[in-house]
Design a protein around this motif. Structure first.
Motif, PDB file in Angstrom:
ATOM      1  N   ASN A 137       0.707  -0.850   0.450  1.00  0.00           N
ATOM      2  CA  ASN A 137      -0.193  -0.142  -0.144  1.00  0.00           C
ATOM      3  C   ASN A 137       0.944   1.009  -0.335  1.00  0.00           C
ATOM      4  OD1 ASN A 137       0.847  -0.060   2.597  1.00  0.00           O
ATOM      5  ND2 ASN A 137      -1.117  -0.807   3.703  1.00  0.00           N
TER       6      ASN A 137
ATOM      7  N   SER B 138      -9.872  -0.764  -4.980  1.00  0.00           N
ATOM      8  CA  SER B 138     -10.574  -1.601  -3.862  1.00  0.00           C
ATOM      9  C   SER B 138     -10.471  -0.107  -2.554  1.00  0.00           C
ATOM     10  CB  SER B 138      -9.875  -2.760  -2.919  1.00  0.00           C
ATOM     11  OG  SER B 138      -8.262  -2.051  -2.966  1.00  0.00           O
ATOM     12  N   SER B 139      -9.600   0.505  -2.253  1.00  0.00           N
ATOM     13  CA  SER B 139      -9.240   1.455  -1.539  1.00  0.00           C
ATOM     14  C   SER B 139      -9.054   3.019  -2.041  1.00  0.00           C
ATOM     15  CB  SER B 139      -8.585   1.338  -0.394  1.00  0.00           C
ATOM     16  OG  SER B 139      -8.654   0.178   0.902  1.00  0.00           O
TER      17      SER B 139
ATOM     18  N   ALA C  91      -4.031   1.796   4.521  1.00  0.00           N
ATOM     19  CA  ALA C  91      -5.311   0.829   3.523  1.00  0.00           C
ATOM     20  C   ALA C  91      -4.490  -1.296   4.593  1.00  0.00           C
ATOM     21  CB  ALA C  91      -4.977   0.549   1.905  1.00  0.00           C
TER      22      ALA C  91
ATOM     23  N   THR D 242     -13.561   9.380  -6.893  1.00  0.00           N
ATOM     24  CA  THR D 242     -13.619   8.453  -5.699  1.00  0.00           C
ATOM     25  C   THR D 242     -14.957   7.311  -6.667  1.00  0.00           C
ATOM     26  OG1 THR D 242     -15.070   9.738  -4.849  1.00  0.00           O
ATOM     27  CG2 THR D 242     -13.653  10.148  -3.417  1.00  0.00           C
TER      28      THR D 242
ATOM     29  N   SER E  58      -4.878   0.771  -4.106  1.00  0.00           N
ATOM     30  CA  SER E  58      -4.831   1.840  -2.923  1.00  0.00           C
ATOM     31  C   SER E  58      -4.623   3.457  -3.488  1.00  0.00           C
ATOM     32  CB  SER E  58      -4.478   1.674  -1.674  1.00  0.00           C
ATOM     33  OG  SER E  58      -5.289   0.912  -0.980  1.00  0.00           O
TER      34      SER E  58
ATOM     35  N   GLY F 155     -10.343  -5.164  -0.726  1.00  0.00           N
ATOM     36  CA  GLY F 155     -10.011  -4.460   0.287  1.00  0.00           C
ATOM     37  C   GLY F 155      -9.646  -5.138   1.469  1.00  0.00           C
TER      38      GLY F 155
ATOM     39  N   THR G 191      -1.925   6.356   1.573  1.00  0.00           N
ATOM     40  CA  THR G 191      -2.729   4.713   1.018  1.00  0.00           C
ATOM     41  C   THR G 191      -1.820   4.123   2.365  1.00  0.00           C
ATOM     42  OG1 THR G 191      -0.285   4.716  -0.400  1.00  0.00           O
ATOM     43  CG2 THR G 191      -2.081   5.743  -0.882  1.00  0.00           C
TER      44      THR G 191
ATOM     45  N   MET H  47      -8.138   7.372  -1.190  1.00  0.00           N
ATOM     46  CA  MET H  47      -7.924   8.244  -0.336  1.00  0.00           C
ATOM     47  C   MET H  47      -8.149   9.900  -0.543  1.00  0.00           C
ATOM     48  SD  MET H  47      -6.752   5.076   0.845  1.00  0.00           S
ATOM     49  CE  MET H  47      -6.527   4.024   2.193  1.00  0.00           C
TER      50      MET H  47
ATOM     51  N   TYR I 207      -8.729   0.023   9.463  1.00  0.00           N
ATOM     52  CA  TYR I 207      -9.867  -0.728   9.047  1.00  0.00           C
ATOM     53  C   TYR I 207     -10.504  -0.490  10.926  1.00  0.00           C
ATOM     54  CZ  TYR I 207      -9.086   1.623   4.155  1.00  0.00           C
ATOM     55  OH  TYR I 207      -8.277   1.472   3.005  1.00  0.00           O
TER      56      TYR I 207
END
Length: 447
Positions: free
Chosen positions: A260, A369-370, A380, A363, A348, A402, A377, A372, A385
């Motif tokens: 990430n 999958s993620s 992630a 976005t 990410s 994710g 990042t 920011m 989370y």
């Protein structure tokens, strides 16, 4: 060899049936025993890890292991603290097994429940990181899944030591089944494992792009994972500069050897003059090698910065897992989004902006999958989370996506509760109608 691995898999498969019905109280007692055992056996873990690190350094010298994998292998007291904290966070999580996902009345006295349940037997194949063992074992135990572990040879002593400590703690807990967790250690056993689709319900590979792709290409077992972590940060023309410098530095430098961390920095042309020179200085001072497109190279060289390299076409699709960063100046947010969706791995990606309109566009259109917004990042991660820990990060678009915690280890079953109902009453000329009415009921409530 094949017979030995099959025996272990069958043992774990049988134990998975019993594990699926173990109470929350017993599972939490086993998890607490795991955490206490890691704390108590620190010396044995650290001694085993020293042996692995020495072996890994030899492998690195001969070109058989990257620095990134060597870094991931190392265990110290702080990492053991993290393992323990991760297990205790899993204790705090709600037990997801047996949760009622929906209740539907088909007719009076005929109710269909959708109830969460474990997947069954999980195979976890990973490189280097010994902390994968407690992370995944704790999540699998809480979610009622038996597990087969296969780690890399470079971490054999650490994996074996940690695995044995944890399994002894689990199996000494009254009410826990024996044999639900198994360890295999040789490279030859991997191909045997990949062929056992009759018993293994899901594979979770943790490692390099090539490693995960090999697993995906050589098994009929469903695979949860990602092949690479080609992550980007886009600095928009409406970015706050202080935020951009801080976040983009963290996203690359805080820990570059992980999936990430960003591999490419995209900068809007209208902000490049104000943002990029200072950002480049920060990166260079931290030892980051910058591979620049023509425009960013010209800008930075013109500011007197040296030690710059020119990016090649291949750089945009590379996962470095190192202190290397590709840099590109783009003309618009659309160009940034197109670049990310073309070269990224859907892992990410982020945007620095103060504009709500740009945030919504980014976005909405970036297929990762993620995503920011004004945050690194590096967040992630399953632990960050709030999942207690993670079994992996998935870029799949089915089942789980994710950073994946216990929700990725669950499936569901349907339970139909009736009172002598038969299909014949709902077919033919005088068929009774279905009510199909949603109910606020939990499975186990009086029907």
């Amino acid at each position: 060899m094949a017979e030995d691995i099959e025996k272990k898999v069958i043992t774990a498969k049988k134990a998975s049936i019993e594990l699926a019905s173990v109470s929350t109280e017993i599972k939490n007692r086993a998890l607490e025993a795991m955490a206490d055992a890691l704390d108590r056996e620190r010396k044995a873990i650290l001694e085993a890890n020293v042996k692995d690190c020495e072996y890994a350094e030899e492998l690195k010298k001969s070109g058989k292991l990257t620095q990134a994998l060597v870094d991931r292998l190392k265990v110290n007291d702080s990492k053991i603290d993290g393992m323990i904290a991760g297990i205790r966070d899993v204790i705090k999580l709600e037990d997801p097994v047996g949760e009622t996902l929906s209740a539907l009345e088909l007719d009076d006295g005929l109710i269909l429940y959708q109830v969460s349940c474990p997947i069954g037997l999980i195979g976890v194949i990973f490189e280097s990181r010994p902390d994968v063992v407690p992370q995944v074992m704790s999540l699998c135990l809480k979610s009622g899944n038996a597990t087969i572990f296969k780690g890399g040879s470079e971490a054999r002593e650490s994996n074996r030591t940690i695995f044995d400590i944890l399994v002894r703690a689990i199996e000494s807990t009254e009410g826990m089944p024996q044999g639900a967790f198994q360890l295999i250690e040789t490279r030859e056993e991997v191909m045997d494992l990949l062929s056992l689709d009759a018993y293994i319900d899901l594979l979770i590979p943790r490692g390099s792009n090539e490693f995960v792709k090999f697993i995906q290409d050589n098994t009929r077992i469903p695979v949860l994972g990602h092949t690479s972590g080609i992550c980007h940060y886009y600095v928009d023309e409406f970015a706050d500069l202080e935020t951009a410098w801080k976040v983009c530095f963290d996203a690359k430098v805080q820990y570059p050897a992980v999936c990430n961390a960003i591999e490419t920095l995209l900068v809007n042309r209208n902000l490049a003059e104000a943002f990029l020179p200072k950002m480049a200085e920060m990166y260079l001072e931290a030892g980051v090698e910058l591979r620049c497109d023509e425009d960013s190279y010209t800008l930075l060289a013109g500011k007197g910065l040296s030690s710059l390299a020119k990016a090649t076409a291949e750089d945009w699709g590379l996962e470095y897992n190192d202190l290397i960063l590709s840099v590109k100046i783009v003309d618009s947010i659309k160009e940034a989004i197109d670049h990310i969706n073309t070269y990224g791995s859907h892992h990410s990606d982020g945007i620095i902006t103060t504009s709500d309109e740009r945030r919504k566009k980014f976005t909405g259109l970036v297929d990762s999958s993620s995503i920011m917004v004004n945050a690194s990042t590096r967040f992630a991660d399953g632990y960050r989370y709030g999942k207690g820990a993670e079994v992996g990060i998935s870029t799949n678009k089915i089942h789980s996506r994710g950073p994946t915690g216990m929700e990725g280890l669950l499936i569901y079953k349907y339970v139909l509760m009736g009172k002598g109902h038969i299909v014949a009453d709902y077919a033919g000329k005088d068929a009774k109608p279905f009510t199909h009415r949603k109910l606020d009921l939990k499975f186990g409530d009086v029907n």
